[in-house]
Design a protein around this motif. Structure first.
Motif, PDB file in Angstrom:
ATOM      1  N   ARG A   1       0.811  -1.222   0.000  1.00 15.42           N
ATOM      2  CA  ARG A   1       0.000   0.000   0.000  1.00 15.42           C
ATOM      3  C   ARG A   1       0.845   1.274   0.000  1.00 15.42           C
ATOM      4  N   VAL A   2       1.968   1.272  -0.663  1.00 14.95           N
ATOM      5  CA  VAL A   2       2.857   2.434  -0.641  1.00 14.95           C
ATOM      6  C   VAL A   2       2.328   3.512  -1.585  1.00 14.95           C
ATOM      7  N   THR A   3       2.275   4.737  -1.086  1.00 12.61           N
ATOM      8  CA  THR A   3       1.855   5.881  -1.899  1.00 12.61           C
ATOM      9  C   THR A   3       3.052   6.803  -2.134  1.00 12.61           C
ATOM     10  N   GLU A   4       2.869   7.774  -3.016  1.00 15.87           N
ATOM     11  CA  GLU A   4       3.936   8.747  -3.262  1.00 15.87           C
ATOM     12  C   GLU A   4       4.264   9.528  -1.990  1.00 15.87           C
ATOM     13  N   ASP A   5       3.249   9.743  -1.158  1.00 10.90           N
ATOM     14  CA  ASP A   5       3.479  10.473   0.099  1.00 10.90           C
ATOM     15  C   ASP A   5       4.356   9.668   1.053  1.00 10.90           C
ATOM     16  N   ASP A   6       4.176   8.335   1.066  1.00  4.93           N
ATOM     17  CA  ASP A   6       5.036   7.490   1.897  1.00  4.93           C
ATOM     18  C   ASP A   6       6.490   7.564   1.428  1.00  4.93           C
ATOM     19  N   ILE A   7       6.688   7.566   0.116  1.00  3.47           N
ATOM     20  CA  ILE A   7       8.038   7.664  -0.436  1.00  3.47           C
ATOM     21  C   ILE A   7       8.648   9.026  -0.118  1.00  3.47           C
ATOM     22  N   ARG A   8       7.834  10.074  -0.231  1.00  5.40           N
ATOM     23  CA  ARG A   8       8.302  11.420   0.121  1.00  5.40           C
ATOM     24  C   ARG A   8       8.718  11.470   1.585  1.00  5.40           C
ATOM     25  N   ALA A   9       7.910  10.859   2.448  1.00  9.63           N
ATOM     26  CA  ALA A   9       8.226  10.821   3.871  1.00  9.63           C
ATOM     27  C   ALA A   9       9.534  10.072   4.115  1.00  9.63           C
ATOM     28  N   PHE A  10       9.691   8.931   3.436  1.00 10.88           N
ATOM     29  CA  PHE A  10      10.931   8.154   3.581  1.00 10.88           C
ATOM     30  C   PHE A  10      12.143   8.975   3.192  1.00 10.88           C
ATOM     31  N   SER A  11      12.045   9.668   2.066  1.00 11.40           N
ATOM     32  CA  SER A  11      13.169  10.457   1.577  1.00 11.40           C
ATOM     33  C   SER A  11      13.584  11.521   2.589  1.00 11.40           C
ATOM     34  N   ALA A  12      12.595  12.168   3.206  1.00 13.27           N
ATOM     35  CA  ALA A  12      12.894  13.219   4.187  1.00 13.27           C
ATOM     36  C   ALA A  12      13.436  12.637   5.485  1.00 13.27           C
ATOM     37  N   LEU A  13      12.799  11.571   5.978  1.00 11.26           N
ATOM     38  CA  LEU A  13      13.177  10.993   7.265  1.00 11.26           C
ATOM     39  C   LEU A  13      14.509  10.265   7.213  1.00 11.26           C
ATOM     40  N   ASN A  14      14.809   9.656   6.080  1.00 11.55           N
ATOM     41  CA  ASN A  14      16.037   8.876   5.952  1.00 11.55           C
ATOM     42  C   ASN A  14      17.282   9.738   6.135  1.00 11.55           C
ATOM     43  N   ARG A  15      17.170  11.018   5.788  1.00  6.56           N
ATOM     44  CA  ARG A  15      18.305  11.939   5.932  1.00  6.56           C
ATOM     45  C   ARG A  15      18.501  12.373   7.378  1.00  6.56           C
ATOM     46  N   ILE A  16      17.449  12.248   8.206  1.00  6.34           N
ATOM     47  CA  ILE A  16      17.483  12.783   9.573  1.00  6.34           C
ATOM     48  C   ILE A  16      17.634  11.690  10.623  1.00  6.34           C
ATOM     49  N   SER A  17      17.056  10.536  10.368  1.00  7.87           N
ATOM     50  CA  SER A  17      16.940   9.492  11.388  1.00  7.87           C
ATOM     51  C   SER A  17      18.292   8.902  11.783  1.00  7.87           C
ATOM     52  N   ASP A  18      18.286   8.196  12.909  1.00  5.12           N
ATOM     53  CA  ASP A  18      19.466   7.520  13.450  1.00  5.12           C
ATOM     54  C   ASP A  18      19.605   6.166  12.752  1.00  5.12           C
ATOM     55  N   GLY A  19      20.547   6.078  11.820  1.00  9.36           N
ATOM     56  CA  GLY A  19      20.708   4.863  11.024  1.00  9.36           C
ATOM     57  C   GLY A  19      21.064   3.644  11.849  1.00  9.36           C
ATOM     58  N   LYS A  20      21.955   3.803  12.818  1.00 10.85           N
ATOM     59  CA  LYS A  20      22.373   2.672  13.647  1.00 10.85           C
ATOM     60  C   LYS A  20      21.207   2.143  14.480  1.00 10.85           C
ATOM     61  N   LEU A  21      20.412   3.065  15.006  1.00  5.60           N
ATOM     62  CA  LEU A  21      19.258   2.650  15.812  1.00  5.60           C
ATOM     63  C   LEU A  21      18.206   1.984  14.937  1.00  5.60           C
ATOM     64  N   MET A  22      18.017   2.483  13.735  1.00  5.26           N
ATOM     65  CA  MET A  22      17.082   1.848  12.807  1.00  5.26           C
ATOM     66  C   MET A  22      17.491   0.402  12.551  1.00  5.26           C
ATOM     67  N   THR A  23      18.784   0.183  12.336  1.00  7.99           N
ATOM     68  CA  THR A  23      19.292  -1.175  12.109  1.00  7.99           C
ATOM     69  C   THR A  23      19.024  -2.057  13.325  1.00  7.99           C
ATOM     70  N   LYS A  24      19.208  -1.511  14.504  1.00  5.70           N
ATOM     71  CA  LYS A  24      18.961  -2.259  15.736  1.00  5.70           C
ATOM     72  C   LYS A  24      17.492  -2.634  15.863  1.00  5.70           C
ATOM     73  N   LEU A  25      16.605  -1.694  15.569  1.00  5.42           N
ATOM     74  CA  LEU A  25      15.168  -1.961  15.659  1.00  5.42           C
ATOM     75  C   LEU A  25      14.741  -3.025  14.652  1.00  5.42           C
ATOM     76  N   VAL A  26      15.255  -2.909  13.436  1.00  2.97           N
ATOM     77  CA  VAL A  26      14.870  -3.835  12.366  1.00  2.97           C
ATOM     78  C   VAL A  26      15.385  -5.245  12.637  1.00  2.97           C
ATOM     79  N   SER A  27      16.573  -5.351  13.234  1.00  2.00           N
ATOM     80  CA  SER A  27      17.190  -6.665  13.437  1.00  2.00           C
ATOM     81  C   SER A  27      16.755  -7.339  14.724  1.00  2.00           C
ATOM     82  N   ASN A  28      15.836  -6.706  15.485  1.00  2.00           N
ATOM     83  CA  ASN A  28      15.373  -7.306  16.744  1.00  2.00           C
ATOM     84  C   ASN A  28      13.849  -7.431  16.759  1.00  2.00           C
TER      85      ASN A  28
END
Length: 330
Positions: A170-197
């Motif tokens: 169910r991905v929309t263009e708005d979801d992709i836009r949100a991803f693009s903006a958030l991916n530049r700001i978010s904590d990459g290491k913490l994201m990896t930790k959340l995804v892998s647990n």
């Protein structure tokens, strides 16, 4: 003017001078929690303090990890009781839905991405059919040029990732836009930790039950997990069943408080997961959701209607609903 600019102004106007509570659906998942957390921070930017509450439990390891690592303060409504004068914003769901417990206060606003089913009249509604409810909150930040803190960006990104099944559902263009903006700001290491647990050792018991108990009728897979387990795990087992090449519609249900909790998945254009769940549980429970994914509940009173051997009548109800919804030319 961008939609979220006017929407935010309207929401702030409704909440001005009130005690605000943000309520997620029962047994909240990352999208509900991320949405609530992002909205809480947004309101704080405008001088409005809000408390986050939920009913049920948060018992999934990955969701607890999200809360702990990102410093999200969210209370069980039993521990942090609301009062009649509170203004409540319901997020990732709607008042009178089966997964929303009624608590003291006035449900004044709703932010949601599920199909609209409630007849309740909110003073403010932002209903947009995005892949994740959190995307609506991201729109508020982006369209109003409001800075997103790192922990909030991480929570919102994780919420969108989980609810869109890694941007495959169910991905929309708005979801992709949100991803693009958030991916530049978010904590990459913490994201990896959340995804892998996301999977606990004890979760394997539910997968074992699914493998042992699965019954397939043509392209429909049924699984009864004969013990209680978190909503998120029931959903993960449902996704697991959908990975079978012979299954296009998965109905998974687990024991829950004397009744049953359902997670339904569909990859059929002709059959909506939300519609078949609502129709199959009519009269003994309640359910609904999106075309691809849905949830439902049968309370103890509804379970009594099924008799001692519940699996056969549950399958019959879904199979009958399937036949009613399937177009004649299929």
């Amino acid at each position: 003017m961008k939609e979220s600019v006017g929407k935010l102004k309207a929401l702030l106007s409704v909440l001005k001078g009130r005690n605000v509570v943000i309520q997620t659906h029962n047994f909240p998942d990352p999208d509900a929690i991320g949405t609530a957390f992002g909205l809480q921070n947004l309101l704080k930017h405008f001088g409005i303090e809000a408390v986050l509450v939920y009913c049920g439990k948060i018992d999934k390891l990955s969701t607890k990890l999200m809360i702990d690592e990102l410093g999200i303060e969210i209370f069980n409504a039993v521990e942090r009781q609301t009062c009649d004068s509170d203004y409540i914003i319901t997020v990732d769901g709607q008042k009178n839905n089966a997964n929303f417990t009624d608590i003291p206060g006035t449900e004044i606003a709703c932010i949601d991405h599920h199909p609209w089913t409630t007849e309740y009249h909110y003073e403010f509604v932002d209903h947009r059919m995005f892949g994740a409810c959190a995307t609506i909150i991201v729109d508020y930040y982006l369209d109003n040029d409001i800075e997103i803190p790192v922990n909030v960006a991480t929570a919102l990104l994780y919420a969108i990732k989980v609810d869109t099944n890694n941007f495959c559902r169910r991905v929309t263009e708005d979801d992709i836009r949100a991803f693009s903006a958030l991916n530049r700001i978010s904590d990459g290491k913490l994201m990896t930790k959340l995804v892998s647990n996301e999977l606990e050792l004890t979760d394997l018991r539910a997968y074992g039950a699914a493998i042992q108990n699965i019954v397939v009728y043509d392209i429909i897979g049924f699984v009864h997990i004969p013990f209680d387990c978190p909503d998120g795990l029931v959903a993960m087992v449902s996704d697991f069943i959908m990975s079978l090449d012979s299954v296009q519609l998965a109905i998974v249900y687990a024991d829950r408080d004397g009744g049953y909790k359902f997670s339904v998945r569909s990859e059929m254009d002709e059959i909506s997961a939300g519609e078949i769940t609502k129709l199959a549980l009519e009269g003994i429970g309640d359910g609904g959701g999106h075309a691809e994914m849905a949830g439902g509940m049968i309370p103890p009173s509804g379970k009594q209607e099924l008799g001692h051997h519940v699996d056969a009548p549950i399958r019959e109800r879904f199979l009958n609903a399937y036949k009613k919804l399937l177009p004649e030319d299929c």
